[in-house]
Design a protein around this motif. Structure first.
Motif: not given
Ligand SMILES: Nc1nc2c(ncn2[C@@H]2O[C@H](COP(=O)(O)OP(=O)(O)OP(=O)(O)O)[C@@H](O)[C@H]2O)c(=O)[nH]1
Ligand SMILES: [Mg+2]
Length: 363
Positions: A263, A265, A267, A296, A299, A303
Motif C-alpha cells: 500500500q 500509505t 512508509k 485511488d 494517490e 506516491e
C-alpha cells in the motif's frame, strides 16, 4: 475501456444537440416569415422594374439591375449557422458530463481541465449548426491527447542494444500496489522480450507475500527462464543484486525484478522499495497500475511517483469498462504508458496506442 464513458458522453451530447435543434426550429420559423416578406417585397420590386422598363430606355436597364441585386435578403442565412452557448447552458450540459466522468473514475483534476477546455471552445463562441457534437468530441480528443503519453517499446529495445554493446544487462523493476498485476505483467513482458530474441533472468524480490516465489517459478518454468531466489523474509535488494550478478556472469540480456505489492500509505514498505531501487539501479522502473482501480489511482501514482518510475503498464484493461485510471495515472505522474494488460495469457500485452484508445471513446 471507455465503453461506459462513450455511452454517457453520447447521452450528454444528445441533450445539448436537442437544445440547439429547438432553437434552430424557432430561428427557422422566424426566418421563414421574414423570407416570405422579403420574397413578396422582391416580387413587387420586380414588377415595378418591369413597368419602369417599358417606360425607360434600354440604357437605364443596368442601373435597375443593380438596384434589384441590392434589394435581395442578405444577412438571413447566417442565422441558420450559428449559435452561442451561454455560460448557464454550458454549466447545465457539463454537470451531466461531470457526473459521468466521476462515475468512470476519471480524476477530479482531469475533469476540471476538460471543463476549462470545453468552456473555452463553447461558451459565447459561434458554433456552426450541426457541428456542436463534432466540436465537443474534438475538444475532448485534444485534451486526452495532451494528457495521455505513449512510450514506444522501441525505446526499450534501443536501451537493451546499447547495454549489450558494453556487456551490461538491462534491468527492469516492477512495482505497484498489492494485486495490481505486477507478476503477471512481468511474465508477459518476459515473453515479449524472448519473442524479440533476448535472454532473460527473473529476480524473486517479492520475499514477502506467501507463495509469491512459487508463482514466479511457475511462470519461469513455462517460459523456460531461470529465477534467482532467496528464502521468504530475505532482503529483496540482495536477491536483485544476485540476479544482476548472474546475468553478468552468464551474458543474459535482461533482468526482470519482481517486488512485493504494498500500500502506498505504508512508509516502511515504501522505504524498502526505495532501497531495492537504489541497489538494483534499474534502467526502467515500471509502475503497474490496475485499470479497475477507482479514484485511488491518483494517490497511488503520486506516491509511487516519489520512488520514481519511468513508465506504466495498465493491467486488466480487458475487464475495465471505464478507462478513468489510465487518464488519472498519466495526468498525475506525467509518465508514459508503455503497455496495456489485456488478459491473463502471456500474449496479452499490447503496446499502448493512444490514438486507438481515444478513437474508442469518440467514434
Ligand atoms: N483479466 C486480466 N487479469 C489480469 C491481468 N493482469 C493480471 N491479472 C490477474 O490479476 C491477478 C493478480 O495478478 P498478479 O500478477 O499476481 O498481481 P501482483 O501485483 O503481482 O500481486 P501481488 O504480488 O499480490 O502484489 C491475477 O489473478 C492475474 O491473473 C490482465 O491484464 N487482465
Ligand atoms: Mg506479485
Amino acid at each position: 475501456m471507455f465503453e461506459f464513458l462513450k455511452k454517457k458522453l453520447k447521452q450528454s451530447i444528445e441533450g445539448i444537440k436537442k437544445a440547439f435543434k429547438e432553437e434552430e426550429e424557432e430561428v427557422k420559423e422566424e426566418t421563414k416569415e421574414e423570407i416570405t416578406e422579403e420574397v413578396e417585397k422582391e416580387v413587387e420590386v420586380k414588377e415595378e422594374i418591369k413597368k419602369e422598363e417599358v417606360k425607360k430606355p434600354k440604357l437605364l436597364e443596368r442601373i435597375f439591375k443593380k438596384k434589384e441585386k441590392k434589394e435581395k435578403p442578405k444577412e438571413k442565412p447566417k442565422l441558420l449557422f450559428e449559435k452561442r452557448l451561454s455560460e448557464e447552458e454550458f454549466e447545465k450540459f457539463f454537470k451531466n458530463l461531470e457526473i459521468s466522468f466521476l462515475q468512470a473514475n476519471v480524476a477530479y483534476e482531469v475533469i476540471q481541465l476538460l471543463k476549462e477546455k470545453l468552456k473555452e471552445e463553447l461558451v459565447d463562441k459561434p458554433v456552426k449548426r450541426g457541428k456542436v457534437e463534432e466540436k465537443i468530441l474534438n475538444t475532448i480528443k485534444q485534451t486526452f491527447e495532451e494528457i495521455l503519453i505513449q512510450m514506444s517499446p522501441q525505446k526499450i529495445i534501443d536501451k537493451i542494444e546499447e547495454n549489450k554493446r558494453i556487456g551490461e544487462p538491462t534491468k527492469f523493476l516492477f512495482l505497484g500496489v498489492n494485486g495490481t498485476g505486477k507478476t503477471t505483467s512481468l511474465a508477459k513482458f518476459c515473453k515479449w522480450l524472448q519473442d524479440k530474441g533476448y535472454s532473460v533472468v527473473l529476480s524473486a524480490s517479492d520475499t514477502f507475500r506467501a507463495a509469491s516465489i512459487e508463482q514466479l517459478e511457475k511462470h519461469a518454468k513455462n517460459l523456460g527462464v531461470k529465477v534467482i531466489k532467496h528464502k521468504y523474509g530475505a532482503d529483496p535488494a540482495a536477491v536483485a543484486y544476485d540476479a544482476i550478478a548472474y546475468a553478468r556472469a552468464h551474458n543474459i540480456d535482461c533482468v526482470l525484478i519482481d517486488s512485493a505489492g504494498r500500500q502506498h500509505t505504508s512508509k516502511n514498505l515504501m522505504d524498502e522499495l526505495a532501497k531495492l531501487k537504489r541497489v538494483a539501479k534499474p534502467d526502467f522502473t515500471i509502475f503497474v497500475a490496475d485499470a479497475l482501480t477507482g479514484n485511488d489511482a491518483v494517490e497511488q501514482a503520486k506516491e509511487f511517483g516519489k520512488i520514481g518510475f519511468d513508465a506504466a503498464i495498465l493491467a486488466k484493461a480487458d475487464v475495465d469498462q471505464k478507462g478513468g485510471a489510465i487518464l488519472s495515472v498519466s495526468y498525475v505522474s506525467e509518465k508514459p504508458i508503455l503497455f496495456l494488460g489485456v488478459g491473463q495469457d502471456y500474449k496479452d500485452l499490447e503496446p499502448f496506442d493512444k490514438e486507438k484508445l481515444i478513437q474508442r471513446l469518440i467514434k
